[in-house]
Design a protein around this motif. Structure first.
Motif, PDB file in Angstrom:
ATOM      1  N   THR A 244      -9.343 -29.544 -28.723  1.00 50.57           N
ATOM      2  CA  THR A 244      -8.665 -28.813 -27.657  1.00 50.57           C
ATOM      3  C   THR A 244      -7.385 -28.145 -28.148  1.00 50.57           C
ATOM      4  O   THR A 244      -7.086 -26.991 -27.800  1.00 50.57           O
ATOM      5  CB  THR A 244      -8.340 -29.760 -26.489  1.00 50.57           C
ATOM      6  OG1 THR A 244      -9.516 -30.470 -26.112  1.00 50.57           O
ATOM      7  CG2 THR A 244      -7.824 -28.992 -25.294  1.00 50.57           C
ATOM      8  N   ARG A 247      -7.943 -25.180 -30.464  1.00 55.90           N
ATOM      9  CA  ARG A 247      -8.268 -24.023 -29.625  1.00 55.90           C
ATOM     10  C   ARG A 247      -6.987 -23.346 -29.121  1.00 55.90           C
ATOM     11  O   ARG A 247      -6.856 -22.113 -29.181  1.00 55.90           O
ATOM     12  CB  ARG A 247      -9.126 -24.474 -28.444  1.00 55.90           C
ATOM     13  CG  ARG A 247      -9.416 -23.386 -27.414  1.00 55.90           C
ATOM     14  CD  ARG A 247     -10.256 -23.961 -26.277  1.00 55.90           C
ATOM     15  NE  ARG A 247     -10.493 -22.985 -25.227  1.00 55.90           N
ATOM     16  CZ  ARG A 247      -9.676 -22.765 -24.200  1.00 55.90           C
ATOM     17  NH1 ARG A 247      -8.540 -23.453 -24.101  1.00 55.90           N
ATOM     18  NH2 ARG A 247      -9.971 -21.860 -23.290  1.00 55.90           N
ATOM     19  N   THR A 248      -6.030 -24.152 -28.642  1.00 62.11           N
ATOM     20  CA  THR A 248      -4.768 -23.597 -28.146  1.00 62.11           C
ATOM     21  C   THR A 248      -3.999 -22.876 -29.249  1.00 62.11           C
ATOM     22  O   THR A 248      -3.480 -21.775 -29.050  1.00 62.11           O
ATOM     23  CB  THR A 248      -3.887 -24.718 -27.556  1.00 62.11           C
ATOM     24  OG1 THR A 248      -4.601 -25.358 -26.487  1.00 62.11           O
ATOM     25  CG2 THR A 248      -2.577 -24.162 -27.020  1.00 62.11           C
ATOM     26  N   ARG A 251      -5.514 -19.497 -30.403  1.00 62.64           N
ATOM     27  CA  ARG A 251      -5.343 -18.436 -29.419  1.00 62.64           C
ATOM     28  C   ARG A 251      -3.881 -18.069 -29.181  1.00 62.64           C
ATOM     29  O   ARG A 251      -3.591 -17.150 -28.415  1.00 62.64           O
ATOM     30  CB  ARG A 251      -5.985 -18.856 -28.088  1.00 62.64           C
ATOM     31  CG  ARG A 251      -7.500 -19.019 -28.168  1.00 62.64           C
ATOM     32  CD  ARG A 251      -8.081 -19.322 -26.802  1.00 62.64           C
ATOM     33  NE  ARG A 251      -9.539 -19.335 -26.820  1.00 62.64           N
ATOM     34  CZ  ARG A 251     -10.297 -19.392 -25.731  1.00 62.64           C
ATOM     35  NH1 ARG A 251      -9.727 -19.434 -24.531  1.00 62.64           N
ATOM     36  NH2 ARG A 251     -11.610 -19.394 -25.820  1.00 62.64           N
ATOM     37  N   GLN A 262     -12.524 -18.478 -34.802  1.00 63.10           N
ATOM     38  CA  GLN A 262     -12.439 -19.558 -33.821  1.00 63.10           C
ATOM     39  C   GLN A 262     -13.763 -20.314 -33.729  1.00 63.10           C
ATOM     40  O   GLN A 262     -13.789 -21.550 -33.711  1.00 63.10           O
ATOM     41  CB  GLN A 262     -12.069 -18.987 -32.451  1.00 63.10           C
ATOM     42  CG  GLN A 262     -10.663 -18.418 -32.368  1.00 63.10           C
ATOM     43  CD  GLN A 262     -10.301 -17.972 -30.963  1.00 63.10           C
ATOM     44  OE1 GLN A 262     -10.683 -18.619 -29.986  1.00 63.10           O
ATOM     45  NE2 GLN A 262      -9.583 -16.862 -30.855  1.00 63.10           N
ATOM     46  N   THR A 263     -14.863 -19.562 -33.697  1.00 63.16           N
ATOM     47  CA  THR A 263     -16.184 -20.205 -33.585  1.00 63.16           C
ATOM     48  C   THR A 263     -16.460 -21.116 -34.773  1.00 63.16           C
ATOM     49  O   THR A 263     -16.920 -22.248 -34.612  1.00 63.16           O
ATOM     50  CB  THR A 263     -17.283 -19.133 -33.495  1.00 63.16           C
ATOM     51  OG1 THR A 263     -17.042 -18.308 -32.345  1.00 63.16           O
ATOM     52  CG2 THR A 263     -18.652 -19.779 -33.381  1.00 63.16           C
ATOM     53  N   TYR A 266     -14.345 -24.263 -34.463  1.00 62.49           N
ATOM     54  CA  TYR A 266     -14.843 -25.198 -33.456  1.00 62.49           C
ATOM     55  C   TYR A 266     -16.082 -25.946 -33.955  1.00 62.49           C
ATOM     56  O   TYR A 266     -16.216 -27.160 -33.749  1.00 62.49           O
ATOM     57  CB  TYR A 266     -15.180 -24.467 -32.153  1.00 62.49           C
ATOM     58  CG  TYR A 266     -14.020 -23.715 -31.534  1.00 62.49           C
ATOM     59  CD1 TYR A 266     -12.701 -24.114 -31.746  1.00 62.49           C
ATOM     60  CD2 TYR A 266     -14.242 -22.584 -30.736  1.00 62.49           C
ATOM     61  CE1 TYR A 266     -11.646 -23.414 -31.185  1.00 62.49           C
ATOM     62  CE2 TYR A 266     -13.187 -21.888 -30.171  1.00 62.49           C
ATOM     63  CZ  TYR A 266     -11.884 -22.305 -30.401  1.00 62.49           C
ATOM     64  OH  TYR A 266     -10.854 -21.610 -29.844  1.00 62.49           O
TER      65      TYR A 266
END
Length: 309
Positions: A244, A247-248, A251, A262-263, A266
């Motif tokens: 999580t 991700r923050t 971005r 990003q993908t 993750y």
């Protein structure tokens, strides 16, 4: 209404984890509040206000199940409250643009620590019964309280593993004592945020819903602490926090990573996370099997004199 229901479930799940693992209520709740765009200082303030009620309920529940060492609570809770007040006033002075990635970085660091600590090492159990000194607990409380306020969580991730690593207190009493002492930390942090922010940036309906979910989960978690495998739960929670907050950060204005990057990030984290949980499950089963063998051999040794007679 749907958002409030989701927050209630977050509060329930976070307290269930915190009460059975000794950490992650603040880290989990704050991470999710940040993910939906909440101001960092307001997110931490909201969580700490809710924690006043959840930690009270959790501490009481742990006390009823015999999981609290009140000497440890006093030695670590007071310096923890001082550190929490200082951290809250510090975070309140930062701008949102600076605070959001800073908080995510702190949470990410805590998440990585939780993931590695519980996956690779489990729970140490040496030196049981030896006293925990103020010279160890006081600086630990100050640091953990400061991190807890500035990161929206951290009292458990810093305090619980440090005391567990000493091997001087039974795991269930470490968890119960950390949860009980967090009541003082939550009060001090909340006062600090009111001094720095006032009350206009805090949504009290969110506080109430998080509180209700946490209070419902507190007695269940205090009972589960005797039965749930902390190693597996630690790996699961650590991975969630890492994913999580990465991700923050990806971005944020600091990085602003392209979608493809990003993908890949993750997916990589998801694979590592799954492997960590699988490894923890395997090691837990191996440890339980070894305990069963040792118990069987001990029983045979006890029966030998009777058999020979």
């Amino acid at each position: 209404m749907r958002a409030l229901l989701l927050l209630g479930l977050v509060g329930f799940a976070a307290q269930l984890v915190d009460g059975s693992l000794g950490m992650a209520y603040g880290v989990t709740s704050t991470t999710l509040l940040l993910a939906i765009g909440t101001n960092p200082a307001a997110a931490s303030a909201t969580v700490h206000l809710a924690e006043i009620g959840t930690t009270l309920a959790s501490g009481f529940s742990h006390w009823r199940f015999g999981n609290v060492d009140w000497k440890v609570v006093g030695k670590i809770g007071v310096p923890g409250a001082i550190g929490a007040f200082a951290g809250a006033t510090f975070l309140s002075s930062l701008s949102t643009e600076v605070a959001a990635p800073v908080m995510s970085l702190i949470l990410l660091t805590l998440g990585v620590y939780i993931l590695i600590r519980f996956t690779a090492f489990g729970l140490p159990r040496g030196n049981l019964g030896k006293p925990l000194r103020k010279r160890f607990l006081t600086p630990l409380g100050l640091f953990a309280g400061f991190v807890d306020s500035t990161g929206g969580g951290g009292w458990g991730p810093v305090g619980t593993p440090a005391i567990l690593a000493s091997g001087r207190l039974a795991p269930r009493k470490v968890i119960g004592s950390i949860d009980a002492s967090e009541f003082l930390v939550a009060i001090a942090a909340s006062v600090g945020f009111f001094v720095g922010l006032g009350s206009e940036n805090i949504d009290f309906s969110w506080v109430a819903v998080l509180l209700i979910g946490g209070v419902i989960a507190a007695p269940i978690a205090a009972w589960l602490v005797r039965h749930i495998p902390p190693r597996i739960l630690g790996s699961a929670v650590g991975g969630l926090i890492v994913l999580t907050n990465v991700r923050t950060l990806l971005r944020s204005d600091w990085i602003d990573a392209p979608g493809g990057v990003q993908t890949v990030a993750y997916l990589t984290i998801a694979v590592i996370w799954a492997a960590a949980i699988a490894y923890s499950v395997r090691e837990y089963r191996k440890h339980k099997a070894q305990e069963s063998v040792e118990a069987y051999e001990e029983e045979l040794r006890k029966q030998e004199p009777t058999t020979s007679a």
